[in-house]
Scaffold this active site. Structure first.
Site, short mmCIF file in Angstrom:
data_model
loop_
_atom_site.label_atom_id
_atom_site.label_comp_id
_atom_site.label_asym_id
_atom_site.label_seq_id
_atom_site.Cartn_x
_atom_site.Cartn_y
_atom_site.Cartn_z
N GLY D 15 -5.65 -5.14 -4.10
CA GLY D 15 -5.99 -4.14 -3.09
C GLY D 15 -6.51 -4.87 -1.85
N PHE D 117 -16.93 9.98 12.30
CA PHE D 117 -16.92 10.05 10.85
C PHE D 117 -18.31 10.41 10.36
CE2 PHE D 117 -14.29 9.05 7.19
CZ PHE D 117 -13.03 9.06 7.75
N GLN D 237 -19.90 8.54 -5.99
CA GLN D 237 -19.82 9.49 -4.90
C GLN D 237 -18.83 10.61 -5.18
OE1 GLN D 237 -17.95 8.35 -0.92
NE2 GLN D 237 -20.06 8.75 -0.36
N HIS D 239 -16.77 13.23 -3.20
CA HIS D 239 -16.33 13.52 -1.83
C HIS D 239 -16.19 15.03 -1.69
CE1 HIS D 239 -14.01 13.57 1.83
NE2 HIS D 239 -14.07 12.26 1.93
N LEU D 249 -7.46 13.82 -2.03
CA LEU D 249 -8.44 13.80 -0.95
C LEU D 249 -7.89 14.30 0.38
CD1 LEU D 249 -11.37 12.66 -0.83
CD2 LEU D 249 -10.39 10.89 0.59
N GLU D 252 -12.22 12.76 5.48
CA GLU D 252 -13.28 13.17 6.38
C GLU D 252 -12.80 13.11 7.83
OE1 GLU D 252 -16.88 11.50 4.68
OE2 GLU D 252 -17.53 11.10 6.72
N ARG D 283 -21.59 12.40 2.77
CA ARG D 283 -20.82 13.09 1.74
C ARG D 283 -21.67 13.69 0.63
NH1 ARG D 283 -16.08 8.53 1.44
NH2 ARG D 283 -15.15 9.14 3.42
N GLU D 395 -14.48 -2.43 -4.09
CA GLU D 395 -15.15 -1.30 -4.72
C GLU D 395 -15.76 -1.68 -6.07
OE1 GLU D 395 -13.02 2.38 -4.62
OE2 GLU D 395 -14.33 3.32 -6.09
N ARG D 406 -22.24 6.00 -0.18
CA ARG D 406 -21.49 5.26 0.83
C ARG D 406 -21.11 6.17 1.98
NH1 ARG D 406 -16.03 4.73 1.98
NH2 ARG D 406 -15.30 5.76 0.08
C1 LIG Z 1 -8.06 8.98 -1.28
C2 LIG Z 1 -9.01 7.94 -0.82
C3 LIG Z 1 -9.30 7.83 0.54
C4 LIG Z 1 -10.18 6.86 0.99
N1 LIG Z 1 -10.42 6.77 2.33
C5 LIG Z 1 -11.25 5.80 2.76
C6 LIG Z 1 -11.49 5.63 4.16
O1 LIG Z 1 -10.95 6.36 4.98
N2 LIG Z 1 -12.30 4.65 4.55
C7 LIG Z 1 -12.88 3.82 3.66
O2 LIG Z 1 -13.59 2.94 4.08
N3 LIG Z 1 -12.67 3.95 2.34
C8 LIG Z 1 -11.87 4.91 1.87
N4 LIG Z 1 -11.66 5.03 0.53
C9 LIG Z 1 -12.24 4.07 -0.40
C10 LIG Z 1 -11.45 2.79 -0.43
O3 LIG Z 1 -10.11 3.04 -0.16
C11 LIG Z 1 -11.50 2.08 -1.76
O4 LIG Z 1 -12.80 1.95 -2.15
C12 LIG Z 1 -10.91 0.70 -1.61
O5 LIG Z 1 -9.60 0.81 -1.18
C13 LIG Z 1 -10.94 -0.11 -2.87
O6 LIG Z 1 -10.23 -1.31 -2.63
P1 LIG Z 1 -10.22 -2.50 -3.62
O7 LIG Z 1 -9.50 -3.62 -2.96
O8 LIG Z 1 -11.57 -2.76 -4.11
O9 LIG Z 1 -9.40 -1.98 -4.86
P2 LIG Z 1 -7.97 -1.26 -5.01
O10 LIG Z 1 -7.28 -1.11 -3.73
O11 LIG Z 1 -8.19 -0.06 -5.83
O12 LIG Z 1 -7.14 -2.30 -5.82
C14 LIG Z 1 -7.37 -2.57 -7.17
C15 LIG Z 1 -6.43 -3.65 -7.58
O13 LIG Z 1 -6.80 -4.15 -8.83
C16 LIG Z 1 -5.71 -4.24 -9.67
N5 LIG Z 1 -6.16 -4.11 -11.04
C17 LIG Z 1 -6.94 -3.16 -11.57
N6 LIG Z 1 -7.15 -3.40 -12.86
C18 LIG Z 1 -6.50 -4.55 -13.14
C19 LIG Z 1 -6.33 -5.32 -14.31
N7 LIG Z 1 -6.87 -4.96 -15.47
N8 LIG Z 1 -5.59 -6.43 -14.24
C20 LIG Z 1 -5.01 -6.80 -13.09
N9 LIG Z 1 -5.15 -6.12 -11.96
C21 LIG Z 1 -5.88 -5.01 -11.99
C22 LIG Z 1 -4.80 -3.14 -9.21
O14 LIG Z 1 -3.48 -3.44 -9.53
C23 LIG Z 1 -5.01 -3.17 -7.72
O15 LIG Z 1 -4.15 -4.11 -7.13
C24 LIG Z 1 -10.79 6.00 0.07
C25 LIG Z 1 -10.49 6.11 -1.29
C26 LIG Z 1 -9.63 7.08 -1.73
C27 LIG Z 1 -9.37 7.19 -3.20
#
Ligand SMILES: Cc1cc2nc3c(=O)[nH]c(=O)nc-3n(C[C@H](O)[C@H](O)[C@H](O)COP(=O)(O)OP(=O)(O)OC[C@H]3O[C@@H](n4cnc5c(N)ncnc54)[C@H](O)[C@@H]3O)c2cc1C
Ligand code: HEM
Ligand code: SF4
Ligand code: F3S
Ligand code: FES
Lengths: 235, 133, 151, 591
Positions: D15, D117, D237, D239, D249, D252, D283, D395, D406
């Protein structure tokens, strides 16, 4: 309501050839086809294999053929696709089937990588953002929406005929950079796309545009790339 | 090795959209015309080199199987011409890309408008020729 | 690559001409569109004249002689125009057709270069021989054979 | 046959956080990214509204204001030095993203466009400020795409569709991970000097959630099994604007562009609760106000939902009422919020341009997670001891910059800032460290054994039934409102589900793409995390941010101005560590 899902199944560890299997499940009309597939997997036959993640049409995992057309299972509602209570589900075409609805995406991503899908700008970066007018930004807005789901490429007869064709998805990605005023590698990308397996293999079939779950004007984007090649001007 | 060929033809019919059907028909019609054209040019050029052969070719065109083949050819040519024109115009006029559905419908209508009378007259001529003798 | 910024906020860039294979593919693509458009008039008019106005069953060698002009006879303007019309159509149609076949063959056999190239060599040779024959025939005019002349 | 790989640095998760880390680590050391999804399928792609940075492109703004808003939004549970780092570095991070090619929306003079926001304010006037940089309502999608593109440009090695099932942590050091290749079912052991975990959230323990099916907390659960603690797990959280029943979702950003909440009586009720920020209050507050309305019988048609209204005429009416000179029309909204308008159309059959949209709070974001330092190093305990060679960001990590709640847009900031810090830090470490010997066979066997236990288990329970029950339970007892008694019940129930989980049976006994098996394994993780969540929630006898206890409705700074840390070594154990406060002393939270 009750719907019957007719699913093309293939288990590489057991089967020689794919076969059809029918399952009847109880779902809401407003449920997604993905929910219905989950219902099959969770309460009838756990061996059913499919990819999915976001469940609302953003991650691009669950492209499949529903009633003979490419769609995202999470974006198709049961009530819209069920015909006399039956929904047929098959894997997308033109990529090797690995198991049930899962295909090997490696060739698809290889094409994506082939068109230099990244911004190239060799000027030293300014301290703040590079400026871009809202008009220049709007120029490539449509193609930034692509989620690489492969609905387009695997609906394209040219791609079925020749898997080496880079396919609409890769061209959409190239378009996103070619028409970005900040990018400096448009020329190289256009050269790649003018090779025999580039844009000229597109026969303006429009299946891609109709299949795109993000509503991208795919054929138009391809046409704009062709036009840039034809006229030598990126406008 | 021929898997792509099989898929593109089988699915060209099975996939539930218009585009692939048109694509398939355009391809088949193009190839059909090419094959006919080869024989046709060869036959006609015999007018200069071997009039007897030329005569034979013309006689062949007048047999019933060829009359049917001629009808098919007429349809394929008209379809290929109209559909090809649609493709060429769309590709050379980017502004029209968003109107492709209209273009497709229009080209089908034009194909029908040209093909129906043509086929009708040709069929009429053939039938009266064969019956007339 | 050169860049111009337009006052309305739009940037326009021009690129260097293409080279090699890329250039060839583009040329062929354009040729397909333009020859196709030309053929709409040439091929359809020919087809309609022959099949609707005259009718297949009425076409005879004698007519060919009249249209083409016979070998050794004085050539009329009508003959010349007629032969030109056919020559142009022949070249465009064969070119268009061969390139079409090339596209199709590349689709299905491009991943097996030997087969693809062999196939294209055969097809192109046959097409070249036939169309050369056709062009020469047009240049010579029809042979008014004794048989035909007797009718 | 198991396979072995060796990389200086390994990033688990592709991610925003994982890719940012990989990008920076791979500049100097041999790096691989392992992800159970194709990188572009990661949940970062669904983030909609924006990423905040005090660029001040449209109006005056300062990173200190951003920091204050974040801390206040987090109900003063944030570690303030971390927040300061985040808000300061956010500016450079956003500029860096732009340089990488991210197609931000633009202001008329060509700079990055920003919007309002929730909870982001001008600290002097207390009014909402335009701080969220955005690309329409697909900012996360663009961040994910852009980072993946740069990784391709830089030739980062990817192991796509490899699911990590174990982290090789022993005696306070981490030597890599064990993963299963989904396509073949083969076990792969990845030996590394430095490992960074960026596997995102774990919201799938709730039923109504904005989270993806894949967000099952695999890695936090694996660490728990390896004897490491998780921090602040009681803070999750909700939302306020999930699509009714589905939880999808609606960003916001809608309210940033002027949308308002409307109750069953047609009132804009937020003006009553939060007179200054109104609908743009944080939120946790909005979610509680919605439930308050519903409980008092002012839900729409007496049901358990209210409306989010963004019909242009409604927005303009309230703009006028608020003295805001801005006006919007349908075209503008379609440009700025295309995706969420489409969600409502597709999934609800409601056109937001002409109808109000039924919404309900949805489980959204994990404030808690794997405890880390400001450089993303994973903490082994409450004293600040770190696990050598192990990092976490995004996250899944708890730095803690979000505290008890948050602010919108701050997660994306968190991803890029701490993803980068983690990547840089792990590369520095990997460059000077050497590979420690590991026993490949044991590692592979232990990984395989976890899965084989489930594959060959001869029970009677269907995992899907257990999952459904867990999700309903969490919605019911560990949701927006919590009580001591309810949490006790929840804990008992979860333990019962855990016992049943040991008696499951799956249909698919194969190896290739055995999603039946992986889903069951993921359920085990969710159960463990649910237990920890309920347990921490029971421990925290106060109401703060996203954690609201009806039996303790007030914040209690004397006893609970501290982070919880939970271990699960056979049974659960909880300890705490103090909140780091720099320049923003705790105060009452009013908007
Ligand atoms: C609908 C929605 C809207 C949002 N809008 C906003 C916004 O406008 N602004 C904001 O700041 N935040 C927003 N957020 C929050 C934010 O998007 C997330 O918190 C953030 O994207 C998380 O990113 P990350 O890189 O931590 O994990 P993720 O993007 O969730 O990536 C997780 C990664 O881990 C991998 N993974 C998981 N388990 C395993 C495993 N066992 N083995 C190998 N790989 C694994 C997955 O394949 C993936 O690649 C939003 C969240 C949602 C759900
Ligand atoms: C009458 C007017 C004609 C028009 C407007 C026309 C137009 C076109 C166009 C635009 C294409 C390109 C389509 C593509 O790349 O997919 C094409 C392809 C083709 N045409 Fe024509 N054409 C005409 C006549 C002919 C004739 C007379 C022949 C036979 C010699 C022919 C044979 C072909 C073939 C074989 C193809 C390739 C089909 C494919 O790639 O699937 N066409 N035509
Ligand atoms: S262009 Fe559309 S259909 Fe094609 S990959 Fe992108 S989103 Fe999918
Ligand atoms: S379907 Fe294929 S042929 Fe072109 S218009 Fe789309 S890529
Ligand atoms: S599950 Fe993400 S697009 Fe369907």
């Amino acid at each position: 309501m009750k719907v019957t899902l007719k699913i093309k199944r293939f288990n590489p560890e057991v089967d020689k050839k794919p076969h059809w299997e029918s399952y009847t499940v109880d779902v809401e009309p407003t449920d997604r086809v993905l929910d219905a597939l989950h219902e099959v997997k969770w309460s009838i036959d756990g061996t059913l294999a499919l990819r999915r993640s976001c469940a609302h049409g953003i991650c691009g995992s669950d492209a499949m053929r529903i009633n003979g057309r490419n769609m995202l299972a999470c974006k198709a509602l049961v009530k819209d696709v069920a015909k006399d209570g039956v929904i047929t589900v098959e894997p997308i075409l033109g990529l090797p089937v690995v198991k049930d609805l899962i295909v090997d995406m490696a060739p698809f991503f290889a094409h994506y990588r082939a068109i230099m899908p990244y911004l190239v700008n060799n000027d030293p970066p300014p301290e703040r953002e590079r400026l871009q007018s809202p008009e220049d930004r709007a120029r490539y807005d449509d193609t930034t929406k692509c989620i690489l789901c492969a609905c387009c490429t695997t609906s394209c007869p040219s791609f079925w005929a020749r898997g080496e064709y880079v396919g609409p998805a890769a061209i959409v990605q190239a378009h996103r950079f070619i028409f970005d005023s900040r990018d400096q590698a448009a020329e190289e990308r256009l050269r790649i796309l003018s090779e025999p397996d580039g844009v000229w293999r597109c026969r303006t079939v429009f299946n891609c545009t109709e299949a795109c779950p993000r509503g991208i004007q795919v054929t138009k984007a391809i046409g704009e790339v062709k036009e840039a090649l034809r006229t030598g001007v990126i406008r | 090795m021929l898997r792509p060929l099989v898929i593109s033809f089988r699915e060209g019919i099975a996939y539930r959209a218009k585009g692939n059907l048109l694509w398939l028909l355009h391809r088949i019609s193009g190839l059909g015309i090419v094959v006919f054209l080869g024989f046709h040019i060869f036959g006609m050029s015999m007018a200069a080199f071997n009039p007897a052969l030329h005569e034979r070719a013309l006689e062949l065109y007048k047999t019933p199987p060829f009359a049917v083949g001629e009808l098919i050819l007429a349809f394929l040519l008209i379809f290929h011409a109209v559909n090809g024109t649609r493709i060429a115009i769309l590709e050379l006029r980017p502004q029209l890309w968003e109107k492709h559905e209209v273009a497709t419908r229009l080209s089908l209508i034009i194909t029908a408008a040209l093909a129906l009378p043509t086929l009708g007259i040709m069929a009429y001529k053939s039938i009266s020729h064969f019956l007339g003798h | 690559m050169t860049t111009t910024t337009l006052t309305q906020g739009r940037t326009v860039r021009t690129i260097q001409p293409l080279q090699g294979k890329a250039r060839f593919e583009r040329a062929m693509w354009l040729f397909m569109r333009y020859s196709g458009l030309a053929l709409v008039f040439l091929a359809l008019s020919h087809f309609w004249v022959q099949h609707l106005l005259i009718g297949t069953h009425a076409i005879t060698t004698a007519q060919t002689v009249v249209f083409w002009g016979a070998q050794g006879q004085p050539i009329t303007l009508g003959n010349v125009l007629f032969r030109l019309y056919y020559a142009v159509m022949l070249v465009l149609a064969v070119g268009h057709g061969i390139n079409g076949v090339r596209q199709v063959a590349y689709d299905y056999f491009g991943h097996r270069p030997a087969i693809y190239k062999g196939l294209m060599a055969v097809v192109t040779t046959i097409a070249a021989l036939i169309s050369l024959g056709g062009l020469v025939a047009l240049a010579l005019g029809a042979q008014a054979s004794s048989e035909v002349a007797m009718r | 046959m198991p396979q072995y790989h060796q990389f200086d640095a390994i990033v688990v998760g592709a991610g925003g956080a994982g890719l940012m880390a990989a990008l920076h680590a791979s500049r100097s050391v041999k790096t691989a990214v392992i992800s159970k999804l194709y990188p572009t399928r990661s949940h970062t792609g669904t983030a909609q509204g924006g990423i905040s940075a005090a660029l001040g492109n449209l109006e005056e703004d300062h990173w200190e204001w951003h920091a204050y808003d974040t801390i206040k939004g987090g109900d003063f549970l944030c570690d303030q030095d971390a927040v300061e780092i985040m808000c300061r570095e956010a500016i450079d991070a956003v500029i860096e993203l732009e340089h990488m090619g991210l197609p931000f929306d633009r202001t008329p003079d060509g700079r990055i466009a920003q919007r309002r926001f929730g909870g982001h304010t001008n600290n002097i006037t207390k009014k909402p400020v335009m701080r969220a940089c955005h690309a329409a309502d697909r900012t996360g999608h663009m961040i994910l795409q852009t980072l993946y593109q740069q990784c391709i440009k830089q030739n980062v090695t990817f192991f796509d569709e490899f699911q990590v099932v174990d982290v090789l942590v022993e005696n306070g050091v981490c030597n890599g991970v064990v993963a299963v290749e989904l396509a073949t079912g083969e076990i792969h052991v990845f030996h590394s000097k430095a490992t960074l975990i960026a596997t995102g959230g774990f919201g799938k323990m709730w039923k109504v959630t904005s989270n993806a099916h894949s967000l099952t907390g695999d890695l936090p659960a694996a660490l728990l099994r390896r004897g490491l603690p998780l921090e602040d797990m009681e803070f999750f959280q909700f939302h306020p604007t999930g699509i009714y029943k589905l939880g999808i979702l609606l960003s916001e950003a809608a309210r940033g562009e002027g949308a308002v909440f409307i109750n069953g009586k047609g009132e804009r009720f937020m003006a009553r609760y939060m007179p200054t920020l109104k609908d743009l209050a944080p939120r946790d507050i909005c979610s509680r106000c919605i439930y308050q309305e519903i409980r008092e019988g002012r839900g729409v048609d007496g049901k358990d939902y209210v409306y989010l209204d963004f019909r242009p005429e409604v927005i303009n009416r309230y703009f006028e009422e608020d003295g805001n000179p801005k006006r919007v029309d349908a075209h503008y909204l379609e440009q700025k919020l295309p995706d969420i308008i489409e969600f409502a159309r597709v999934y609800l059959g409601v056109d937001p341009i002409t109808q109000p949209v039924p919404i309900q709070p949805t489980a959204h974001y994990a404030m808690g997670g794997i405890p880390t330092t400001n450089d993303a190093e994973v903490l082994a305990d409450e004293t600040g001891r770190i696990v050598e060679g192990l990092y976490a960001a995004g996250e899944v990590a708890c730095v803690s910059v979000h505290g008890a709640n948050r602010l919108g847009t701050n997660s994306l900031v968190d991803l890029v800032v701490f993803g980068k810090r983690g990547g840089v830090r792990m590369a520095e470490y990997a460059k000077q460290a050497s590979f420690r010997p590991i026993n490949y066979d044991t590692a592979a066997k232990e990984g395989a054994a976890q899965l084989d236990r489930i594959r060959n288990n001869n029970g009677t329970e269907r995992p899907s039934a257990i999952r459904k029950e867990l999700q309903a339970l969490m919605d019911d007892k560990v949701g927006v409102y919590r009580t001591g008694a309810g949490l006790e019940e929840a804990l008992d129930h979860i333990r019962d589900l855990q016992a049943r989980f040991r008696r499951i049976r799956i249909d698919d006994k194969g190896y290739k793409w055995n999603t039946d098996l992986m889903e069951a394994w993921e359920l085990g993780n969710l159960l463990d995390l649910a237990e920890v969540t309920a347990y921490s929630a029971l421990w925290r006898q106060e109401s703060r941010g996203g954690h609201y206890r009806e039996d303790y409705p007030y914040r209690d700074d004397t006893n609970f101005l501290k982070h919880s840390m939970v271990w699960k070594d056979g049974k659960l154990e909880i300890r705490s560590k103090p909140v780091r406060i720099t320049r923003y002393p705790p105060e009452e939270r009013k908007y």
